[in-house]
Design a protein around this motif. Structure first.
Motif, PDB file in Angstrom:
ATOM      1  N   CYS A  21       1.503   9.186  -5.234  1.00 23.28           N
ATOM      2  CA  CYS A  21       2.227   7.940  -4.945  1.00 23.28           C
ATOM      3  C   CYS A  21       3.489   8.220  -4.134  1.00 23.28           C
ATOM      4  O   CYS A  21       3.840   7.450  -3.238  1.00 23.28           O
ATOM      5  CB  CYS A  21       2.579   7.210  -6.241  1.00 23.28           C
ATOM      6  N   ALA A  22       4.178   9.326  -4.428  1.00 21.31           N
ATOM      7  CA  ALA A  22       5.372   9.687  -3.657  1.00 21.31           C
ATOM      8  C   ALA A  22       5.021   9.956  -2.198  1.00 21.31           C
ATOM      9  O   ALA A  22       5.754   9.547  -1.287  1.00 21.31           O
ATOM     10  CB  ALA A  22       6.052  10.902  -4.283  1.00 21.31           C
ATOM     11  N   VAL A  23       3.898  10.613  -1.956  1.00 21.92           N
ATOM     12  CA  VAL A  23       3.448  10.879  -0.589  1.00 21.92           C
ATOM     13  C   VAL A  23       3.143   9.560   0.123  1.00 21.92           C
ATOM     14  O   VAL A  23       3.532   9.368   1.287  1.00 21.92           O
ATOM     15  CB  VAL A  23       2.206  11.806  -0.592  1.00 21.92           C
ATOM     16  N   VAL A  24       2.485   8.639  -0.568  1.00 24.33           N
ATOM     17  CA  VAL A  24       2.163   7.337   0.024  1.00 24.33           C
ATOM     18  C   VAL A  24       3.446   6.580   0.347  1.00 24.33           C
ATOM     19  O   VAL A  24       3.600   6.033   1.441  1.00 24.33           O
ATOM     20  CB  VAL A  24       1.251   6.516  -0.914  1.00 24.33           C
ATOM     21  N   ALA A  42      -2.256   8.415   4.202  1.00 21.85           N
ATOM     22  CA  ALA A  42      -1.615   9.231   3.169  1.00 21.85           C
ATOM     23  C   ALA A  42      -2.557   9.556   2.019  1.00 21.85           C
ATOM     24  O   ALA A  42      -2.494  10.643   1.450  1.00 21.85           O
ATOM     25  CB  ALA A  42      -0.374   8.515   2.633  1.00 21.85           C
ATOM     26  N   VAL A  43      -3.444   8.628   1.659  1.00 19.19           N
ATOM     27  CA  VAL A  43      -4.357   8.839   0.534  1.00 19.19           C
ATOM     28  C   VAL A  43      -5.412   9.870   0.882  1.00 19.19           C
ATOM     29  O   VAL A  43      -5.787  10.698   0.061  1.00 19.19           O
ATOM     30  CB  VAL A  43      -5.002   7.504   0.094  1.00 19.19           C
ATOM     31  N   GLY A  44      -5.900   9.844   2.102  1.00 25.38           N
ATOM     32  CA  GLY A  44      -6.933  10.790   2.504  1.00 25.38           C
ATOM     33  C   GLY A  44      -8.308  10.310   2.077  1.00 25.38           C
ATOM     34  O   GLY A  44      -8.561   9.120   1.942  1.00 25.38           O
ATOM     35  N   GLU A  45      -9.204  11.254   1.823  1.00 24.55           N
ATOM     36  CA  GLU A  45     -10.584  10.932   1.472  1.00 24.55           C
ATOM     37  C   GLU A  45     -10.671  10.323   0.081  1.00 24.55           C
ATOM     38  O   GLU A  45     -10.029  10.780  -0.850  1.00 24.55           O
ATOM     39  CB  GLU A  45     -11.445  12.199   1.527  1.00 24.55           C
ATOM     40  N   LEU A  46     -11.477   9.286  -0.027  1.00 25.54           N
ATOM     41  CA  LEU A  46     -11.738   8.643  -1.309  1.00 25.54           C
ATOM     42  C   LEU A  46     -13.230   8.717  -1.612  1.00 25.54           C
ATOM     43  O   LEU A  46     -14.040   8.984  -0.727  1.00 25.54           O
ATOM     44  CB  LEU A  46     -11.314   7.167  -1.264  1.00 25.54           C
ATOM     45  N   THR A  47     -13.572   8.450  -2.855  1.00 28.53           N
ATOM     46  CA  THR A  47     -14.984   8.380  -3.191  1.00 28.53           C
ATOM     47  C   THR A  47     -15.586   7.165  -2.498  1.00 28.53           C
ATOM     48  O   THR A  47     -14.877   6.232  -2.120  1.00 28.53           O
ATOM     49  CB  THR A  47     -15.182   8.269  -4.717  1.00 28.53           C
ATOM     50  N   VAL A  92       9.039   0.699  -1.192  1.00 32.96           N
ATOM     51  CA  VAL A  92       7.583   0.730  -1.116  1.00 32.96           C
ATOM     52  C   VAL A  92       7.088   0.892  -2.544  1.00 32.96           C
ATOM     53  O   VAL A  92       7.242   1.954  -3.144  1.00 32.96           O
ATOM     54  CB  VAL A  92       7.061   1.882  -0.227  1.00 32.96           C
ATOM     55  N   ALA A  93       6.542  -0.164  -3.093  1.00 33.88           N
ATOM     56  CA  ALA A  93       5.981  -0.122  -4.448  1.00 33.88           C
ATOM     57  C   ALA A  93       4.500   0.212  -4.337  1.00 33.88           C
ATOM     58  O   ALA A  93       3.770  -0.408  -3.565  1.00 33.88           O
ATOM     59  CB  ALA A  93       6.177  -1.464  -5.135  1.00 33.88           C
ATOM     60  N   VAL A  94       4.060   1.204  -5.097  1.00 36.77           N
ATOM     61  CA  VAL A  94       2.659   1.624  -5.071  1.00 36.77           C
ATOM     62  C   VAL A  94       2.012   1.214  -6.389  1.00 36.77           C
ATOM     63  O   VAL A  94       2.478   1.593  -7.454  1.00 36.77           O
ATOM     64  CB  VAL A  94       2.530   3.144  -4.849  1.00 36.77           C
ATOM     65  N   HIS A  95       0.945   0.429  -6.296  1.00 34.91           N
ATOM     66  CA  HIS A  95       0.190   0.000  -7.466  1.00 34.91           C
ATOM     67  C   HIS A  95      -1.158   0.701  -7.433  1.00 34.91           C
ATOM     68  O   HIS A  95      -1.961   0.468  -6.520  1.00 34.91           O
ATOM     69  CB  HIS A  95      -0.020  -1.518  -7.451  1.00 34.91           C
ATOM     70  N   VAL A  96      -1.412   1.537  -8.427  1.00 37.44           N
ATOM     71  CA  VAL A  96      -2.706   2.205  -8.529  1.00 37.44           C
ATOM     72  C   VAL A  96      -3.618   1.258  -9.293  1.00 37.44           C
ATOM     73  O   VAL A  96      -3.421   1.011 -10.488  1.00 37.44           O
ATOM     74  CB  VAL A  96      -2.583   3.572  -9.231  1.00 37.44           C
ATOM     75  N   GLU A  97      -4.603   0.715  -8.597  1.00 42.11           N
ATOM     76  CA  GLU A  97      -5.495  -0.289  -9.178  1.00 42.11           C
ATOM     77  C   GLU A  97      -6.583   0.333 -10.051  1.00 42.11           C
ATOM     78  O   GLU A  97      -6.977  -0.251 -11.048  1.00 42.11           O
ATOM     79  CB  GLU A  97      -6.155  -1.109  -8.064  1.00 42.11           C
TER      80      GLU A  97
END
Length: 127
Positions: free
Chosen positions: A84-87, A44-49, A106-111
């Motif tokens: 976050c909604a997509v995840v 769901a996140v896709g490409e990251l750095t 599903v709780a999403v924590h953006v670190e």
């Protein structure tokens, strides 16, 4: 089908139905559900750095219900709420489909947020 015992043919009876409480159960370990949730978050996140950590998940399973907490890093700038909604949606769908559990939370924590490299911009201070 028939069976022969002592020279006489007797019809074979189907096996008696086993009551649900005596059939046994399939138990999927929490860490297996967590790995599936982690992979779904990565999708769901896709490409990251390249310096971003991969998403991971913590899961609490009770009966046929899984509560998932996903930890991830996102690029910046981005619409954090929409990402976050997509995840959340994707993790709930994938865990439900692959494991057959209800996923009510599903709780999403953006670190961390990683700034995207500026395209064609000068590095450092300019006058």
């Amino acid at each position: 089908m028939t069976s022969v015992s002592g020279g006489t043919a007797q019809p074979r009876r189907p096996p008696a139905a086993v009551p649900p409480g005596e059939r046994g159960a399939t138990r999927i370990a929490d860490r297996v559900v967590a790995k599936i949730a982690s992979q779904a978050a990565r999708e769901a996140v896709g490409e990251l750095t390249e310096d971003a950590d991969r998403p991971y998940a913590d899961v609490v399973v009770a009966h046929d219900t899984a509560r998932v907490r996903v930890h991830l890093e996102l690029g910046y700038p981005t619409d954090i709420g929409a990402r976050c909604a997509v995840v959340r949606r994707h993790v709930a769908e994938r865990v439900g489909a692959l494991v057959g559990m209800d996923v009510p939370e599903v709780a999403v924590h953006v670190e961390r947020l990683h700034p995207a490299p500026a395209q064609g911009a000068a590095q450092g201070r300019t006058r």
